[in-house]
Motif scaffolding. Structure first.
Motif, short mmCIF file in Angstrom:
data_model
loop_
_atom_site.label_atom_id
_atom_site.label_comp_id
_atom_site.label_asym_id
_atom_site.label_seq_id
_atom_site.Cartn_x
_atom_site.Cartn_y
_atom_site.Cartn_z
N PRO A 72 0.80 -1.23 0.00
CA PRO A 72 0.00 0.00 0.00
C PRO A 72 0.84 1.28 0.00
O PRO A 72 0.27 2.37 0.03
CB PRO A 72 -0.76 -0.12 1.32
CG PRO A 72 0.21 -0.81 2.23
CD PRO A 72 0.96 -1.79 1.35
N TYR A 73 2.15 1.17 -0.04
CA TYR A 73 2.98 2.39 0.07
C TYR A 73 3.09 3.14 -1.25
O TYR A 73 3.24 4.34 -1.29
CB TYR A 73 4.39 2.04 0.55
CG TYR A 73 4.43 1.53 1.96
CD1 TYR A 73 4.36 2.42 3.03
CD2 TYR A 73 4.51 0.18 2.24
CE1 TYR A 73 4.39 1.97 4.34
CE2 TYR A 73 4.54 -0.28 3.54
CZ TYR A 73 4.48 0.62 4.59
OH TYR A 73 4.50 0.17 5.87
N GLY A 74 3.07 2.40 -2.35
CA GLY A 74 3.31 3.05 -3.63
C GLY A 74 2.23 2.70 -4.63
O GLY A 74 1.34 1.90 -4.32
N PRO A 75 2.27 3.28 -5.82
CA PRO A 75 3.17 4.37 -6.18
C PRO A 75 2.74 5.69 -5.52
O PRO A 75 1.60 6.08 -5.65
CB PRO A 75 3.02 4.45 -7.70
CG PRO A 75 1.65 3.90 -7.98
CD PRO A 75 1.36 2.91 -6.90
N ASP A 76 3.65 6.30 -4.77
CA ASP A 76 3.37 7.57 -4.11
C ASP A 76 4.50 8.53 -4.46
O ASP A 76 5.66 8.17 -4.38
CB ASP A 76 3.28 7.35 -2.59
CG ASP A 76 2.90 8.61 -1.84
OD1 ASP A 76 3.78 9.48 -1.70
OD2 ASP A 76 1.76 8.73 -1.40
N TYR A 77 4.13 9.76 -4.84
CA TYR A 77 5.13 10.70 -5.37
C TYR A 77 5.96 11.37 -4.29
O TYR A 77 6.90 12.10 -4.59
CB TYR A 77 4.44 11.80 -6.19
CG TYR A 77 3.66 11.26 -7.38
CD1 TYR A 77 4.10 10.13 -8.05
CD2 TYR A 77 2.51 11.90 -7.83
CE1 TYR A 77 3.41 9.62 -9.14
CE2 TYR A 77 1.81 11.40 -8.93
CZ TYR A 77 2.26 10.27 -9.58
OH TYR A 77 1.57 9.77 -10.65
N HIS A 78 5.60 11.17 -3.01
CA HIS A 78 6.33 11.87 -1.95
C HIS A 78 7.72 11.25 -1.72
O HIS A 78 7.91 10.06 -1.93
CB HIS A 78 5.54 11.83 -0.64
CG HIS A 78 4.28 12.64 -0.70
ND1 HIS A 78 3.04 12.07 -0.85
CD2 HIS A 78 4.09 13.98 -0.67
CE1 HIS A 78 2.13 13.04 -0.90
NE2 HIS A 78 2.74 14.20 -0.79
N PRO A 79 8.65 12.07 -1.25
CA PRO A 79 9.96 11.53 -0.89
C PRO A 79 9.86 10.59 0.32
O PRO A 79 8.88 10.65 1.08
CB PRO A 79 10.77 12.78 -0.49
CG PRO A 79 10.03 13.93 -1.09
CD PRO A 79 8.59 13.52 -1.10
N ASP A 80 10.86 9.73 0.49
CA ASP A 80 11.00 8.97 1.73
C ASP A 80 11.99 9.74 2.62
O ASP A 80 12.42 10.84 2.27
CB ASP A 80 11.45 7.53 1.44
CG ASP A 80 12.73 7.45 0.61
OD1 ASP A 80 13.49 8.45 0.61
OD2 ASP A 80 12.97 6.42 -0.03
N ASP A 81 12.34 9.16 3.77
CA ASP A 81 13.24 9.87 4.71
C ASP A 81 14.51 10.35 4.00
O ASP A 81 14.97 11.48 4.19
CB ASP A 81 13.67 8.94 5.86
CG ASP A 81 12.52 8.67 6.83
OD1 ASP A 81 11.42 9.19 6.60
OD2 ASP A 81 12.74 7.93 7.80
N GLN A 82 15.07 9.46 3.18
CA GLN A 82 16.33 9.78 2.50
C GLN A 82 16.12 10.89 1.47
O GLN A 82 16.95 11.79 1.32
CB GLN A 82 16.83 8.52 1.79
CG GLN A 82 18.32 8.44 1.63
CD GLN A 82 18.72 7.16 0.88
OE1 GLN A 82 17.96 6.18 0.84
NE2 GLN A 82 19.89 7.17 0.29
N GLY A 83 14.98 10.84 0.78
CA GLY A 83 14.66 11.87 -0.21
C GLY A 83 14.50 13.23 0.45
O GLY A 83 14.99 14.25 -0.05
N TYR A 84 13.82 13.24 1.60
CA TYR A 84 13.64 14.52 2.31
C TYR A 84 14.99 15.08 2.76
O TYR A 84 15.22 16.29 2.70
CB TYR A 84 12.69 14.36 3.49
CG TYR A 84 11.23 14.40 3.08
CD1 TYR A 84 10.70 15.52 2.43
CD2 TYR A 84 10.36 13.34 3.34
CE1 TYR A 84 9.36 15.58 2.06
CE2 TYR A 84 9.02 13.39 2.96
CZ TYR A 84 8.52 14.51 2.32
OH TYR A 84 7.20 14.56 1.94
N SER A 85 15.89 14.19 3.21
CA SER A 85 17.18 14.73 3.68
C SER A 85 17.98 15.27 2.49
O SER A 85 18.74 16.23 2.62
CB SER A 85 17.96 13.69 4.48
OG SER A 85 18.35 12.65 3.65
#
Length: 265
Positions: free
Chosen positions: A238-251
């Motif tokens: 249920p996590y994807g496909p989602d366009y938001h960053p993950d923790d690493q993407g946000y950093s």
């Protein structure tokens, strides 16, 4: 010892500005404290600078709803822009950082069912071109002299569709041009307003097509692998496909902001 210098950090934008990520119960995402704003606060704390974070973002916000209030957070009696301006007026004598993360939701509505709706893209980019200078000008008109603004560019989440087949691959390729045009408009508007642009796309290796191995998929261009690593686009339900960053993407986005902040930040 000197007290830790304290500054405000006003974080303006849509769901990405709130650190949204999907969870099993809420596949569309919920705000987290792992967003780029939180990462920036942590990084600055490690440099001895305390940032006091205020988030006024609204999921789904476009440059147009930012001005009209036609969103599900502020409604037509108020706008995120008004909230941000009132914050800046109240903190006129303080030093601080303001990040502006808008534009992606404008074009997102033109990119669905693996189709890039060109007339829609054209109209939305024109809206960003018209709305964003007004937004920046309004914010600057009430900000004190000690305020540093940073505009955010955007990575291309649709690159993740390249690991599928058929129409999805072509859609991924078409999306690159759309996102380049969006980033071009953002670059133009921010530089015309003397606001530095955090080049998020470069931090996501957006143009690097060097072949690399993506676990479970095989050989893919590096920019596709990076989108799969740094966002939820390639994740299974249920996590994807989602366009938001993950923790690493946000950093990574936080790093792109750090990259354009002037001293003393």
């Amino acid at each position: 010892a000197d007290p830790t210098p304290s500054y405000f950090y006003l974080d303006i934008g849509a769901s990405e500005s709130l650190g949204f990520q999907p969870t099993p119960d809420t596949p569309h995402g919920v705000p987290t404290d792992e967003g780029y704003a939180n990462d920036l606060v942590s990084y600055e704390a490690s440099q001895g600078i305390a940032l006091d974070l205020t988030q006024v973002g609204c999921p789904g916000e476009t440059t147009t709803s930012m001005l009209s209030g036609d969103d599900h957070c502020y409604g037509d009696i108020d706008t995120q822009l008004a909230a941000a301006m009132s914050f800046l007026s109240d903190h006129h004598d303080e030093r601080g950082i303001v990040t502006i993360d808008l534009g992606f939701n404008n074009v997102r509505r033109c990119m669905y069912r693996l189709t890039d709706n060109e007339p829609c893209v054209e109209k939305q980019l024109n809206d960003v071109r018209a709305d964003l200078p007004l937004i920046v000008k309004s914010l600057k008109s009430v900000a004190g002299p000690g305020v540093t603004f940073v505009g955010l560019g955007h990575y291309d989440p649709y690159l993740g569709f390249e690991i599928r087949d058929g129409a999805a691959v072509e859609f991924a390729h078409d999306s690159e041009q759309v996102m380049d045009r969006l980033n071009g408009v953002l670059q133009y508007v921010y530089s015309s307003s003397d606001v530095p642009l955090a080049d998020v796309d470069s931090y996501f290796d957006g143009k690097d097509r060097t072949p690399v191995t993506l676990s479970g998929v095989g050989t893919v261009p590096n920019n596709v692998a990076q989108i799969c690593h740094l966002t939820w686009v390639c994740a299974a339900a249920p996590y994807g496909p989602d366009y938001h960053p993950d923790d690493q993407g946000y950093s990574m986005i936080a790093a792109s902001i750090e990259g354009v902040l002037p001293a003393p930040w």
